[in-house]
Scaffold this motif. Structure first.
Motif, PDB file in Angstrom:
ATOM      1  N   PRO A 173       0.799  -1.232   0.000  1.00  0.00           N
ATOM      2  CA  PRO A 173       0.000   0.000   0.000  1.00  0.00           C
ATOM      3  C   PRO A 173       0.828   1.277   0.000  1.00  0.00           C
ATOM      4  O   PRO A 173       0.306   2.346  -0.280  1.00  0.00           O
ATOM      5  N   MET A 174       2.125   1.189   0.300  1.00  0.00           N
ATOM      6  CA  MET A 174       2.944   2.401   0.418  1.00  0.00           C
ATOM      7  C   MET A 174       3.572   2.782  -0.920  1.00  0.00           C
ATOM      8  O   MET A 174       4.781   2.846  -1.080  1.00  0.00           O
ATOM      9  N   ILE A 175       2.718   3.017  -1.889  1.00  0.00           N
ATOM     10  CA  ILE A 175       3.114   3.342  -3.242  1.00  0.00           C
ATOM     11  C   ILE A 175       3.712   4.752  -3.302  1.00  0.00           C
ATOM     12  O   ILE A 175       3.408   5.602  -2.475  1.00  0.00           O
ATOM     13  N   VAL A 181      -2.875   5.560  -5.114  1.00  0.00           N
ATOM     14  CA  VAL A 181      -3.524   4.858  -3.996  1.00  0.00           C
ATOM     15  C   VAL A 181      -3.639   5.881  -2.871  1.00  0.00           C
ATOM     16  O   VAL A 181      -2.681   6.167  -2.167  1.00  0.00           O
ATOM     17  N   GLN A 182      -4.829   6.447  -2.728  1.00  0.00           N
ATOM     18  CA  GLN A 182      -5.007   7.577  -1.818  1.00  0.00           C
ATOM     19  C   GLN A 182      -4.784   7.178  -0.357  1.00  0.00           C
ATOM     20  O   GLN A 182      -5.191   6.087   0.055  1.00  0.00           O
ATOM     21  N   ARG A 183      -4.149   8.062   0.405  1.00  0.00           N
ATOM     22  CA  ARG A 183      -4.019   7.898   1.858  1.00  0.00           C
ATOM     23  C   ARG A 183      -5.221   8.610   2.474  1.00  0.00           C
ATOM     24  O   ARG A 183      -5.175   9.804   2.746  1.00  0.00           O
ATOM     25  N   PHE A 184      -6.306   7.897   2.680  1.00  0.00           N
ATOM     26  CA  PHE A 184      -7.550   8.549   3.052  1.00  0.00           C
ATOM     27  C   PHE A 184      -7.519   9.151   4.448  1.00  0.00           C
ATOM     28  O   PHE A 184      -8.263  10.059   4.748  1.00  0.00           O
ATOM     29  N   ASN A 185      -6.675   8.638   5.308  1.00  0.00           N
ATOM     30  CA  ASN A 185      -6.599   9.207   6.651  1.00  0.00           C
ATOM     31  C   ASN A 185      -5.199   8.999   7.201  1.00  0.00           C
ATOM     32  O   ASN A 185      -4.824   7.887   7.570  1.00  0.00           O
ATOM     33  N   LEU A 186      -4.438  10.083   7.240  1.00  0.00           N
ATOM     34  CA  LEU A 186      -3.049   9.996   7.699  1.00  0.00           C
ATOM     35  C   LEU A 186      -2.938   9.731   9.191  1.00  0.00           C
ATOM     36  O   LEU A 186      -1.845   9.514   9.698  1.00  0.00           O
ATOM     37  N   ALA A 187      -4.070   9.716   9.893  1.00  0.00           N
ATOM     38  CA  ALA A 187      -4.038   9.426  11.325  1.00  0.00           C
ATOM     39  C   ALA A 187      -3.694   7.965  11.585  1.00  0.00           C
ATOM     40  O   ALA A 187      -3.142   7.636  12.638  1.00  0.00           O
ATOM     41  N   TYR A 188      -4.014   7.083  10.619  1.00  0.00           N
ATOM     42  CA  TYR A 188      -3.687   5.664  10.813  1.00  0.00           C
ATOM     43  C   TYR A 188      -3.146   4.986   9.560  1.00  0.00           C
ATOM     44  O   TYR A 188      -2.849   3.794   9.581  1.00  0.00           O
ATOM     45  N   VAL A 189      -3.014   5.734   8.457  1.00  0.00           N
ATOM     46  CA  VAL A 189      -2.433   5.201   7.230  1.00  0.00           C
ATOM     47  C   VAL A 189      -1.063   5.839   7.017  1.00  0.00           C
ATOM     48  O   VAL A 189      -0.965   7.063   6.874  1.00  0.00           O
ATOM     49  N   PRO A 190       0.020   5.047   7.019  1.00  0.00           N
ATOM     50  CA  PRO A 190       1.343   5.624   6.788  1.00  0.00           C
ATOM     51  C   PRO A 190       1.424   6.327   5.439  1.00  0.00           C
ATOM     52  O   PRO A 190       0.828   5.871   4.453  1.00  0.00           O
ATOM     53  N   ALA A 191       2.154   7.426   5.414  1.00  0.00           N
ATOM     54  CA  ALA A 191       2.277   8.187   4.171  1.00  0.00           C
ATOM     55  C   ALA A 191       3.143   7.455   3.161  1.00  0.00           C
ATOM     56  O   ALA A 191       2.805   7.330   1.994  1.00  0.00           O
ATOM     57  N   PHE A 192       4.283   6.925   3.623  1.00  0.00           N
ATOM     58  CA  PHE A 192       5.211   6.273   2.696  1.00  0.00           C
ATOM     59  C   PHE A 192       6.220   5.454   3.488  1.00  0.00           C
ATOM     60  O   PHE A 192       7.187   5.996   4.023  1.00  0.00           O
ATOM     61  N   LEU A 193       5.998   4.160   3.571  1.00  0.00           N
ATOM     62  CA  LEU A 193       6.965   3.240   4.169  1.00  0.00           C
ATOM     63  C   LEU A 193       7.356   3.641   5.585  1.00  0.00           C
ATOM     64  O   LEU A 193       8.493   3.451   6.004  1.00  0.00           O
ATOM     65  N   SER A 196       5.749   2.024  11.309  1.00  0.00           N
ATOM     66  CA  SER A 196       4.981   2.112  12.548  1.00  0.00           C
ATOM     67  C   SER A 196       3.716   1.297  12.374  1.00  0.00           C
ATOM     68  O   SER A 196       3.374   0.865  11.277  1.00  0.00           O
ATOM     69  N   SER A 197       3.003   1.082  13.459  1.00  0.00           N
ATOM     70  CA  SER A 197       1.716   0.399  13.359  1.00  0.00           C
ATOM     71  C   SER A 197       0.660   1.406  12.918  1.00  0.00           C
ATOM     72  O   SER A 197       0.958   2.575  12.661  1.00  0.00           O
ATOM     73  N   ASP A 198      -0.593   0.951  12.866  1.00  0.00           N
ATOM     74  CA  ASP A 198      -1.659   1.884  12.497  1.00  0.00           C
ATOM     75  C   ASP A 198      -2.137   2.694  13.702  1.00  0.00           C
ATOM     76  O   ASP A 198      -2.988   3.571  13.554  1.00  0.00           O
ATOM     77  N   ILE A 199      -1.588   2.407  14.880  1.00  0.00           N
ATOM     78  CA  ILE A 199      -1.872   3.216  16.069  1.00  0.00           C
ATOM     79  C   ILE A 199      -0.646   4.084  16.328  1.00  0.00           C
ATOM     80  O   ILE A 199       0.369   3.627  16.857  1.00  0.00           O
ATOM     81  N   ALA A 259      -2.951 -10.678   6.482  1.00  0.00           N
ATOM     82  CA  ALA A 259      -2.159 -11.291   7.545  1.00  0.00           C
ATOM     83  C   ALA A 259      -0.909 -10.477   7.844  1.00  0.00           C
ATOM     84  O   ALA A 259      -0.391 -10.499   8.961  1.00  0.00           O
ATOM     85  N   LEU A 260      -0.426  -9.741   6.837  1.00  0.00           N
ATOM     86  CA  LEU A 260       0.834  -9.015   6.969  1.00  0.00           C
ATOM     87  C   LEU A 260       0.629  -7.516   7.167  1.00  0.00           C
ATOM     88  O   LEU A 260       1.313  -6.895   7.977  1.00  0.00           O
ATOM     89  N   HIS A 261      -0.321  -6.939   6.444  1.00  0.00           N
ATOM     90  CA  HIS A 261      -0.517  -5.493   6.468  1.00  0.00           C
ATOM     91  C   HIS A 261      -1.684  -5.097   7.377  1.00  0.00           C
ATOM     92  O   HIS A 261      -2.625  -5.868   7.552  1.00  0.00           O
ATOM     93  N   TYR A 262      -1.601  -3.885   7.908  1.00  0.00           N
ATOM     94  CA  TYR A 262      -2.706  -3.351   8.693  1.00  0.00           C
ATOM     95  C   TYR A 262      -3.858  -2.963   7.760  1.00  0.00           C
ATOM     96  O   TYR A 262      -3.631  -2.575   6.611  1.00  0.00           O
ATOM     97  N   PRO A 263      -5.099  -3.052   8.224  1.00  0.00           N
ATOM     98  CA  PRO A 263      -6.241  -2.687   7.371  1.00  0.00           C
ATOM     99  C   PRO A 263      -6.208  -1.207   6.990  1.00  0.00           C
ATOM    100  O   PRO A 263      -5.902  -0.353   7.823  1.00  0.00           O
ATOM    101  N   ILE A 264      -6.529  -0.930   5.732  1.00  0.00           N
ATOM    102  CA  ILE A 264      -6.680   0.450   5.267  1.00  0.00           C
ATOM    103  C   ILE A 264      -7.809   0.485   4.239  1.00  0.00           C
ATOM    104  O   ILE A 264      -8.105  -0.524   3.599  1.00  0.00           O
ATOM    105  N   PRO A 265      -8.450   1.645   4.062  1.00  0.00           N
ATOM    106  CA  PRO A 265      -9.500   1.752   3.031  1.00  0.00           C
ATOM    107  C   PRO A 265      -8.865   1.838   1.645  1.00  0.00           C
ATOM    108  O   PRO A 265      -7.924   2.600   1.427  1.00  0.00           O
ATOM    109  N   LEU A 266      -9.369   1.046   0.709  1.00  0.00           N
ATOM    110  CA  LEU A 266      -8.858   1.034  -0.655  1.00  0.00           C
ATOM    111  C   LEU A 266     -10.023   1.122  -1.640  1.00  0.00           C
ATOM    112  O   LEU A 266     -11.106   0.578  -1.389  1.00  0.00           O
ATOM    113  N   MET A 267      -9.798   1.778  -2.762  1.00  0.00           N
ATOM    114  CA  MET A 267     -10.797   1.862  -3.814  1.00  0.00           C
ATOM    115  C   MET A 267     -10.908   0.519  -4.556  1.00  0.00           C
ATOM    116  O   MET A 267      -9.967  -0.288  -4.528  1.00  0.00           O
ATOM    117  N   PRO A 268     -12.039   0.273  -5.238  1.00  0.00           N
ATOM    118  CA  PRO A 268     -12.230  -1.018  -5.931  1.00  0.00           C
ATOM    119  C   PRO A 268     -11.200  -1.315  -7.009  1.00  0.00           C
ATOM    120  O   PRO A 268     -10.976  -2.480  -7.333  1.00  0.00           O
TER     121      PRO A 268
END
Length: 526
Positions: A173-175, A181-193, A196-199, A259-268
C-alpha cells in the motif's frame, strides 16, 4: 472436413479469440526482485494462454544476475522489444550494480527517493528516443499494458495508443504516488513506508504528515522532469498521462495481504495480489541435501539480503560472520564479495542459493532477511521465524510488519548492530517457540484465500481486456477534489463561519438584553 475436425477448429478459434496481446514493462534498473516479480506476471499471463511481449533495455542482458535468472527463458519464451540504452560504467552509474550508490540510499525513504530523481530521466528518455520501438507498438495492437508503476513510458504508450493500463506496485500500500492509492486518513495510514503500526503516537502522526507533504513535493519534481523530457522529444499530449495516470489507469495490482498489512481503506480498482510471485519449490540438489543432513538436529539458518545487498562493507560482513559462527546451526548465506573476517566453519556462502526450496525445508529454523517485499511474503508463506535487518526503502516497513504485526521475529537495526546483539536475537527467536507459533498462525490466515493469488491476477487482467478498461472501478471524484474539498476544509470553514455569526448575534442580543435590564432597573429606582 468431418464434424470432429470442424468442432476442434471452432474450439481453437474460440480460444484464440479469448487470448489477449499484452505488453509487460518491468522497471529497468538492474536485475532485482522488483523486476523479477513483473517478469513473473508476464509468465503467469503466458501460462493463461495470452501472448506476452516485454519491453526491456538492450543493456539488461549484460547484468550478471539477469543472465542467471532470465536470459535462457526470456527470448525463447516471450516476445521482447529492446530499446537502445548506451553502455554505462556500472561502478559509477546510479543503478543497482553500483554498491556505493545503493549504500548511499540508507536514509529515510522519502530522502532516498529524492536522491534517485535523476534516474527517472533515463527511465523515460531512453525508450522515448528509440523511435523504432514505437513503430512496433503501433503494429502490435496490444489489448493491455501491465507495467511497474515507476516505468512512466508505459503511461505514454497507453495514452498514445489508447491501451488499457494496469500498474503494478511491489511495495504494497505504500506506493510512491499518493494519488494512485489515496491515503484517506493519515491518522492511521502511513504516508510512505513509515515503520509504525496503524496506532500512531502524536509525534508519529506529525512525522507521518510531514513525510506525506515531502513525498508529494518529490513526486512533483519527478513528474515535472519526466513530462518535460517527453514533450521535448515530441510526444505531445500523451505526456500528461505521466502525472494523470491516477485518472486513467484501469487497475493497480498491489502486493498486500491482511495477515501481513494493517487494514486500510482502498478503492475497488486497487487489487491485492497477495504475493502471487511465490513459486512451488523445486527439490534440493544433492549438495544441499548433504549440507542439511550434516547439520543434524540443530537444522539450518537461511540468510539472504536480497539482490541489492549481496556485497557488504567490511565491518558489517564481519559482524554477520562472527554472529553466525557462534551458533550451533549450519548457516547458508547468499553472499557475493570478499570472504568475511571471522567466518565460521558452520557458515556456507554462495553467490546463488535455492532460496525458496531451502525456506520450504523442515530443517530451516530461521530466516535472516532484509525484509524486502518478496522475502517478507516468503517468510509469511513458509511460516518461518525471522530476524529482520532492514537497510532502506520498504525494508524497515516490512520488518515492522513481521516483528510487530505478525510477531514472528525480531528486527535488528543497522544502527548500533553488533555480533553479540545479533547472536542474542537469533538465539531468542529460535529457542522461543512463540515466534514459530505466530508464524504458523499468520501463514494459516495467508493461505486461507477464496481465490489463489495467480488466478486472481489472471482474472482481473482478463476483466480489463474483456471490458476494454475499467474506469467504472476508479473514483473520479476522489482524484478531482482539491485540497480544501478533500479534507472538508470548506465545510469546516462554513461551520466556523456559521458558529461565529450565530455567536456574534447571540453576543449582540445578550448585550442588548443586559443593557435593557440595566436601563430598566435604573429607571425603576430613579
Amino acid at each position: 472436413m468431418d464434424f470432429t475436425g470442424l468442432l476442434i477448429s471452432v474450439v481453437l478459434l474460440t480460444s484464440l479469440c479469448e487470448c489477449g496481446n499484452i505488453l509487460v514493462v518491468p522497471v529497468d534498473f538492474g536485475y532485482n526482485s522488483r523486476m523479477r516479480n513483473v517478469i513473473k506476471i508476464g509468465r503467469i499471463m503466458l501460462n493463461a494462454g495470452h501472448q506476452v511481449t516485454f519491453l526491456l533495455s538492450d543493456q539488461i542482458e549484460h547484468d550478471a544476475l539477469y543472465k542467471i535468472g532470465e536470459t535462457s527463458n526470456m527470448n525463447k519464451t516471450f516476445n521482447v522489444i529492446h530499446f537502445k540504452k548506451p553502455p554505462v560504467d556500472v561502478s559509477k552509474d546510479m543503478n543497482s550494480l553500483n554498491q556505493d550508490f545503493i549504500n548511499s540510499l540508507i536514509v529515510s525513504a522519502v530522502d532516498a527517493y529524492d536522491t534517485i530523481v535523476p534516474v527517472y530521466s533515463d527511465f523515460i528518455s531512453f525508450p522515448l528516443k528509440d523511435r523504432s520501438i514505437w513503430k512496433k507498438f503501433a503494429r502490435s495492437k496490444f489489448d493491455l499494458i501491465i507495467s511497474d508503476e515507476r516505468m512512466f513510458v508505459s503511461r505514454v504508450i497507453s495514452a498514445s495508443f489508447n491501451i488499457p493500463l494496469i500498474l503494478y506496485e511491489n511495495w504494497g500500500p505504500m506506493i510512491f504516488d499518493t494519488n494512485l492509492v489515496q491515503r484517506f486518513n493519515l491518522a492511521y495510514v502511513p504516508a510512505f513506508l513509515h515503520p509504525s503500526s496503524d496506532i500512531m503516537s502524536f509525534s508519529e502522526r506529525v512525522y507521518n504528515v510531514w513525510e506525506y507533504f515531502k513525498l508529494q513535493n518529490v513526486n512533483r519534481k519527478v513528474y515535472s522532469i519526466s513530462i518535460a523530457i517527453c514533450k521535448e522529444l515530441g510526444y505531445g499530449d500523451p505526456c500528461d498521462n505521466i502525472e494523470n495516470a491516477d485518472k486513467t489507469a484501469s487497475l493497480v495490482f498491489m502486493n498486500r495481504n491482511d495477515a501481513l498489512h494493517y487494514p486500510i481503506p482502498l478503492m475497488p480498482h486497487v487489487i491485492s495480489v497477495e504475493g502471487f510471485f511465490l513459486e512451488d519449490p523445486k527439490p534440493l540438489d544433492q549438495h544441499y541435501v548433504n549440507i542439511i543432513e550434516k547439520a543434524g538436529k540443530h537444522g539450518i539458518i537461511v540468510v539472504s539480503f536480497g539482490s541489492l545487498f549481496r556485497r557488504l562493507w567490511p565491518e558489517l560482513r564481519t559482524t554477520f560472520a562472527k554472529a553466525f559462527a557462534a551458533l550451533p546451526q549450519t548457516v547458508i548465506w547468499s553472499y557475493e564479495g570478499p570472504i568475511p573476517e571471522g567466518l565460521g566453519n558452520n557458515t556456507i556462502v554462495s553467490k546463488w542459493i535455492p532460496q525458496e526450496s531451502l525456506l520450504n525445508h523442515p530443517a530451516t529454523k530461521l530466516f535472516v532477511t532484509q525484509c524486502g517485499a518478496s522475502s517478507s511474503f516468503q517468510a509469511l508463506h513458509y511460516a518461518l521465524p525471522v530476524i529482520g535487518v532492514p537497510f532502506f526503502f520498504d525494508q524497515p516497513f516490512y520488518c515492522q510488519k513481521l516483528s510487530h504485526r505478525v510477531k514472528s521475529g525480531q528486527t535488528v537495526s543497522l544502527e548500533g548492530i553488533t555480533s553479540e546483539k545479533l547472536q542474542r536475537a537469533m538465539k531468542e527467536v529460535i529457542e522461543n517457540k512463540t515466534y514459530k507459533a505466530n508464524a504458523e498462525r499468520a501463514a494459516a490466515i495467508y493461505h486461507d484465500q477464496p481465490i489463489p493469488p495467480k488466478d486472481k491476477l489472471v482474472y482481473w487482467a482478463e476483466y480489463v481486456i474483456r471490458h476494454k478498461g475499467a474506469p467504472h472501478l476508479r473514483s473520479q471524484a476522489a482524484n478531482e477534489l482539491n485540497f480544501f474539498q478533500y479534507y472538508l476544509l470548506d465545510i469546516i470553514a462554513l461551520v466556523c463561519c456559521v458558529c461565529i455569526i450565530i455567536g456574534t448575534v447571540l453576543v449582540i442580543i445578550a448585550k442588548k438584553v443586559i443593557c435593557f435590564i440595566f436601563s430598566y432597573q435604573k429607571d425603576k429606582y430613579d
